[in-house]
Design a protein around this motif. Structure first.
Motif, PDB file in Angstrom:
ATOM      1  N   ASP A 171       1.008  -1.239  -0.069  1.00 21.12           N
ATOM      2  CA  ASP A 171      -0.011  -0.037   0.038  1.00 21.12           C
ATOM      3  C   ASP A 171       1.104   1.512  -0.072  1.00 21.12           C
ATOM      4  OD1 ASP A 171      -2.478   1.306   0.131  1.00 21.12           O
ATOM      5  OD2 ASP A 171      -2.192   1.766   2.207  1.00 21.12           O
ATOM      6  N   ARG A 172       1.855   1.180   0.776  1.00 17.80           N
ATOM      7  CA  ARG A 172       2.801   2.347   0.823  1.00 17.80           C
ATOM      8  C   ARG A 172       3.551   2.582  -0.312  1.00 17.80           C
ATOM      9  NH1 ARG A 172       4.806   1.274   6.509  1.00 17.80           N
ATOM     10  NH2 ARG A 172       3.362   2.442   7.803  1.00 17.80           N
ATOM     11  N   ALA A 173       3.778   1.544  -1.344  1.00 16.50           N
ATOM     12  CA  ALA A 173       4.193   1.540  -2.477  1.00 16.50           C
ATOM     13  C   ALA A 173       3.466   2.447  -3.613  1.00 16.50           C
ATOM     14  CB  ALA A 173       4.937   0.346  -3.049  1.00 16.50           C
ATOM     15  N   ARG A 174       2.319   2.735  -3.268  1.00 13.10           N
ATOM     16  CA  ARG A 174       1.367   3.262  -4.424  1.00 13.10           C
ATOM     17  C   ARG A 174       0.798   4.554  -3.695  1.00 13.10           C
ATOM     18  NH1 ARG A 174       2.589  -0.033  -7.564  1.00 13.10           N
ATOM     19  NH2 ARG A 174       2.159  -2.222  -7.410  1.00 13.10           N
ATOM     20  N   VAL A 175       0.297   5.622  -4.695  1.00 16.69           N
ATOM     21  CA  VAL A 175      -0.105   6.615  -4.499  1.00 16.69           C
ATOM     22  C   VAL A 175      -1.465   6.701  -4.933  1.00 16.69           C
ATOM     23  CG1 VAL A 175      -0.098   9.373  -4.866  1.00 16.69           C
ATOM     24  CG2 VAL A 175       1.977   7.953  -4.780  1.00 16.69           C
ATOM     25  N   ALA A 176      -2.344   6.992  -3.940  1.00 15.37           N
ATOM     26  CA  ALA A 176      -3.942   6.881  -4.402  1.00 15.37           C
ATOM     27  C   ALA A 176      -4.274   8.149  -4.706  1.00 15.37           C
ATOM     28  CB  ALA A 176      -4.731   6.467  -3.217  1.00 15.37           C
ATOM     29  N   GLY A 177      -4.353   8.502  -6.082  1.00 15.38           N
ATOM     30  CA  GLY A 177      -4.773   9.787  -6.609  1.00 15.38           C
ATOM     31  C   GLY A 177      -6.102  10.286  -6.372  1.00 15.38           C
ATOM     32  N   GLY A 178      -6.884   9.429  -5.838  1.00  9.73           N
ATOM     33  CA  GLY A 178      -8.262  10.002  -5.293  1.00  9.73           C
ATOM     34  C   GLY A 178      -8.509  10.376  -3.898  1.00  9.73           C
ATOM     35  N   GLN A 179      -7.389  10.065  -3.204  1.00  9.78           N
ATOM     36  CA  GLN A 179      -7.215  10.292  -1.647  1.00  9.78           C
ATOM     37  C   GLN A 179      -6.540  11.517  -1.522  1.00  9.78           C
ATOM     38  OE1 GLN A 179      -8.949   8.375   0.577  1.00  9.78           O
ATOM     39  NE2 GLN A 179      -9.358   6.805  -0.851  1.00  9.78           N
ATOM     40  N   ARG A 239       4.434   4.924  -6.207  1.00  7.76           N
ATOM     41  CA  ARG A 239       5.059   6.123  -5.627  1.00  7.76           C
ATOM     42  C   ARG A 239       6.525   6.386  -6.158  1.00  7.76           C
ATOM     43  NH1 ARG A 239       3.411   8.642  -1.310  1.00  7.76           N
ATOM     44  NH2 ARG A 239       1.892   6.778  -0.636  1.00  7.76           N
ATOM     45  N   LYS A 240       7.313   5.465  -6.555  1.00  6.07           N
ATOM     46  CA  LYS A 240       8.608   5.585  -7.023  1.00  6.07           C
ATOM     47  C   LYS A 240       8.615   6.422  -8.113  1.00  6.07           C
ATOM     48  CE  LYS A 240      11.615   2.197  -5.676  1.00  6.07           C
ATOM     49  NZ  LYS A 240      12.111   0.737  -6.023  1.00  6.07           N
TER      50      LYS A 240
END
Length: 62
Positions: free
Chosen positions: A16-24, A53-54
């Motif tokens: 989960d930390r490796a991703r950026v939730a664009g809608g959040q 995220r990277k």
């Protein structure tokens, strides 16, 4: 017969930390503050390179 307790792992959290939730809003805000860019720049980067995220941070660093 009782079920054995399932061992908790951090794997899901790490993914989960490796991703950026664009809608959040809070995730976009965090990334914007971290990179010194605007929230809309973060959203555009997520749209352009995906939610890794990277890759988002690499895109924003240009």
């Amino acid at each position: 017969m009782a079920k054995a307790a399932k061992k908790k792992t951090a794997r899901g959290r790490k993914q989960d930390r490796a991703r950026v939730a664009g809608g959040q809003k809070y995730e976009v805000g965090y990334e914007a503050k971290k990179t010194g860019r605007s929230a809309s720049a973060v959203k555009k980067a997520v749209k352009k390179v995906g939610n890794s995220r990277k890759r988002v941070e690499k895109r924003l660093a240009r």
